[in-house]
Write a protein that holds these residues in place. Sequence first.
Motif, PDB file in Angstrom:
ATOM      1  N   ASP A 191       8.954 -11.164 -41.153  1.00 38.21           N
ATOM      2  CA  ASP A 191       8.320 -10.311 -40.149  1.00 38.21           C
ATOM      3  C   ASP A 191       8.734 -10.705 -38.740  1.00 38.21           C
ATOM      4  OD1 ASP A 191       6.761  -8.526 -38.835  1.00 38.21           O
ATOM      5  OD2 ASP A 191       4.877  -9.587 -39.182  1.00 38.21           O
ATOM      6  N   HIS A 227      10.569  -9.386 -35.230  1.00 40.45           N
ATOM      7  CA  HIS A 227      10.894  -8.127 -34.551  1.00 40.45           C
ATOM      8  C   HIS A 227      11.857  -8.335 -33.387  1.00 40.45           C
ATOM      9  CE1 HIS A 227       7.766  -5.342 -36.261  1.00 40.45           C
ATOM     10  NE2 HIS A 227       7.408  -6.502 -36.759  1.00 40.45           N
ATOM     11  N   SER A 228      12.059  -9.585 -32.995  1.00 34.90           N
ATOM     12  CA  SER A 228      12.854  -9.854 -31.807  1.00 34.90           C
ATOM     13  C   SER A 228      13.970 -10.814 -32.159  1.00 34.90           C
ATOM     14  CB  SER A 228      11.994 -10.506 -30.729  1.00 34.90           C
ATOM     15  OG  SER A 228      10.864  -9.722 -30.483  1.00 34.90           O
ATOM     16  N   SER A 238      14.482  -5.479 -28.297  1.00 37.26           N
ATOM     17  CA  SER A 238      14.539  -6.931 -28.223  1.00 37.26           C
ATOM     18  C   SER A 238      15.432  -7.497 -29.318  1.00 37.26           C
ATOM     19  CB  SER A 238      13.124  -7.513 -28.279  1.00 37.26           C
ATOM     20  OG  SER A 238      12.315  -6.811 -29.183  1.00 37.26           O
ATOM     21  N   ALA A 239      16.555  -6.802 -29.564  1.00 37.88           N
ATOM     22  CA  ALA A 239      17.559  -7.254 -30.523  1.00 37.88           C
ATOM     23  C   ALA A 239      16.964  -7.497 -31.908  1.00 37.88           C
ATOM     24  CB  ALA A 239      18.280  -8.498 -30.025  1.00 37.88           C
ATOM     25  N   ASP A 266      12.283  -2.645 -36.149  1.00 38.34           N
ATOM     26  CA  ASP A 266      10.869  -2.487 -36.449  1.00 38.34           C
ATOM     27  C   ASP A 266      10.675  -1.941 -37.867  1.00 38.34           C
ATOM     28  OD1 ASP A 266       9.894  -3.477 -33.999  1.00 38.34           O
ATOM     29  OD2 ASP A 266      10.407  -1.586 -33.014  1.00 38.34           O
TER      30      ASP A 266
END
Lengths: 489, 379
Positions: B240, B242-243, B294-295, B298
Amino acid sequence: MSDNKHKWARKVGFGFGPNELLPARVESWNDKQLTSTFNTVGVAKRYSNVETWPEDYNFSFEDRLRRAHEFDEGKKEIEKSKKLTRFEKKKRVRTLKDQTDVALFDVYKFWNSAIHGEDMVKQRLTHFWTNHFTIGGNGRRSYVIGDFIYRVIYENLNSSFEELLYKVTTHVGMLDYLDNADSVGERSESAKWARRNGKMQGLNDNLARELLELHSVSPDRMYTEDDIRNSAKILAGWGANTDTLIRKFYREQRQNNSTIGSLERFIQEPYFRDRAEPGSKIVLDKKFRSGKKSLRQLTTMLAHDDFTARHLSRKLAIHFIGESVSKSEIEFIYNVWKNSKGNLEEVHKEVLNVTARSNGRKFLWPSTWMFQAIRFSGSNFLPGFRDNLESDLLNNEPKKILEELGNSFWESRQPDGYSERKDDWVSTEHFDRRIKVASRIYSFQPDRQGEEIATLLDFSDNTKMAIDKASNMRDKFIVALCSPDFMEV
Amino acid sequence: MLTRRHFLSGTGAGLFLSGYPVHGFTKNTIEGRIVVVLLEGGMDGLLAVPPIGDDNLFKQRKALVASNPLKLNPLFGVHPNFENFSSMLLNDEASIIHATSFPYVGRSHFAGQNVLQGGMLAPFSIKTGWLGRAMEIANIAGKAMSLETPLIIRGANDFDNFYPARIKHSRLPSFETLRLIQSTHESNTAKVIEKLTKNSMKMGRVSQARDPLSLAAEAGRAMREKDGPRVAVVKIPQFDDHSEIGTDTGHHPELFTLVDRTFGKLKSELKEQWSNTIVLTMTEFGRTVKENGSAGTDHGYGSVGLLAGGLINRSSVIANWPGLSNKDLYEKRDLYATIDYRSVCAACLEAAFGLDHDVISERVFLDKSIPRTYGHIFG
């Protein structure tokens, strides 16, 4: 339920220890528990008396941020080093963590409050809300978890859900945990600058999604992906990781910016206009203008949504009454939530009222069970916060035990928090730990033995018989604590 | 306009839409084994197994495509961190299912994990898991390598956990005392304590390590025993992110290495039983096709499933590729799932437990419409 005062105090608190006076009237005790203010207490030396929690172990928000910064900077230095081996790096990072640590002190406060605190109902509610708004993590975030628990959750138990939701959403721990610190509006000044320089910046919808799904209305509200996306746009600009924030603060300070104020104030509402998404946004058919204030308007709308009232009434009821809770029991709480517009003091009061009338049995979280076992038996299992004379460090067993039980608010874990369902806590490994912890608790001279515990708490005849058959005092104690009569209440 | 590619190693995409009814019960006599590796948090399937033959991949993703994937065929490559897995592919003991998912489009971790473990279309609608139900029908024992019993294995008659405790100065009381504790509990809980009591009497040293790799090794060791469990569930959490999830190196690629080493460890520890084993990964959803700001990526829909084990006879990449142009995406953002992953799980159950497909679809997934994919994966 409230006929047996011992049982009642376990249902909504942690039970009355051997030296605690039983209240004359449960109703007035309930009121006092919810409305009075209490001092934080703790035990300095194992086997000594309870005293006021030492001031030097209450870390200010500012203090926490500075220590987190010290850790972050130091860690970077260590990891950059080309001379150190991987093992040495790991060791140095650990030492640095110990030197700057705050979490372990918070864990001691958490244990002492549960075992010795006069405010046991408020503590239980704090555990509930800390779980509802899960944040966690062992690194940088561990420095602010205690602030989140005590300054945000505990201090707002008597305010409104609206207030709590906003404070939780804008807390640096939450903004970091759910990645909002990395979210930038796609049409923001910052993103435009990034694009011109070949870099990438944009939205991250993690916090927005959980704000709707877990923290407020729940998926029952049938919101759309656009609602999540637009909520993320409203949230964009809020937060940056603590380290970036602190470095920014020091830079401003160095540049002699006299309006910068204190670090604490600087980070209290970490909003950056250059990262915010311009323009209005629509969430659940309501239009929000651009700007910092729109987040408060969003959380206010979500806090007062009918689905939030339903979601939270149900969750509170299950937490205290158990999975067998009836629709009408939830309905009572829901009605008070609606009528009081989410006034948490009123809602909590009704939770106690409904719980008192209910026959439901709740399978306790392992941490709740353990704190109750220690408090009710009068065991001295928890080391004193000044026991360790040789060093400034505290014994880390309390932190480890919570992790072993799979129930630590400092562990990094999924944002839906710890389960309220019994099935999720029944496994060979879970029982292995319960039994071993019960044995550890016995090793520190409990005042109440297995048989006395069974009598005071009206255990079933079957369980009393099993306790009777156990061959020694330790085993009787373990059987009592690991029986359904103590694991459920 | 890009035409949709249909890439399929079998005979045609149409086969996935309906099953072959096969009558009769247990077909095989081997004692097959299943290891489920739960990739918690949503693995980015396009980063793990990039469709490098689809030009739109490079239009949609600026950064998140590995620079030197191992090319499997004209359409697909695999991230270079899957070293063991790649040699298994070359060895005809691994396969890839792409553009697949459980039928769940909600993008919530918790509902998604519940669907993929429970095996129902609606989240939170059942208290047992699909694997547990199959184990109950086939009367097979299993072990979850975690502190709690994951939903996926619940419902089985005989299951156990492994996640060694670290509590100082503490050991379990005597067998008699454990029996007394058991006598105070009812039904399932009593059964769990009975199992614990039995475990406590076993001699010999077991590993105390609790990282996914050590747990996989322990699972392999237990499963090669004569009367050992034939099912294991291993968790690999922390997908999990996201960045800055990483491209060649970074968080997601590190997790690929971990998944890859898990495959390797299971093979080396299962020893001769590897030939009777199928290991399958599962993740609650894939990620968005485009990168976020942010690379990272999602929550999305379609992802990839990795299969390995001696029960596979011929390696293949099985996909009915939906394409990656904007109009091909689910809700203009996610990879479509064109293969129902339940049908893959059903094929694994058929291969390892010898259960009839109809029994699996009706009594395990409670859905007669699940297509039979056995021939494509194990044929």
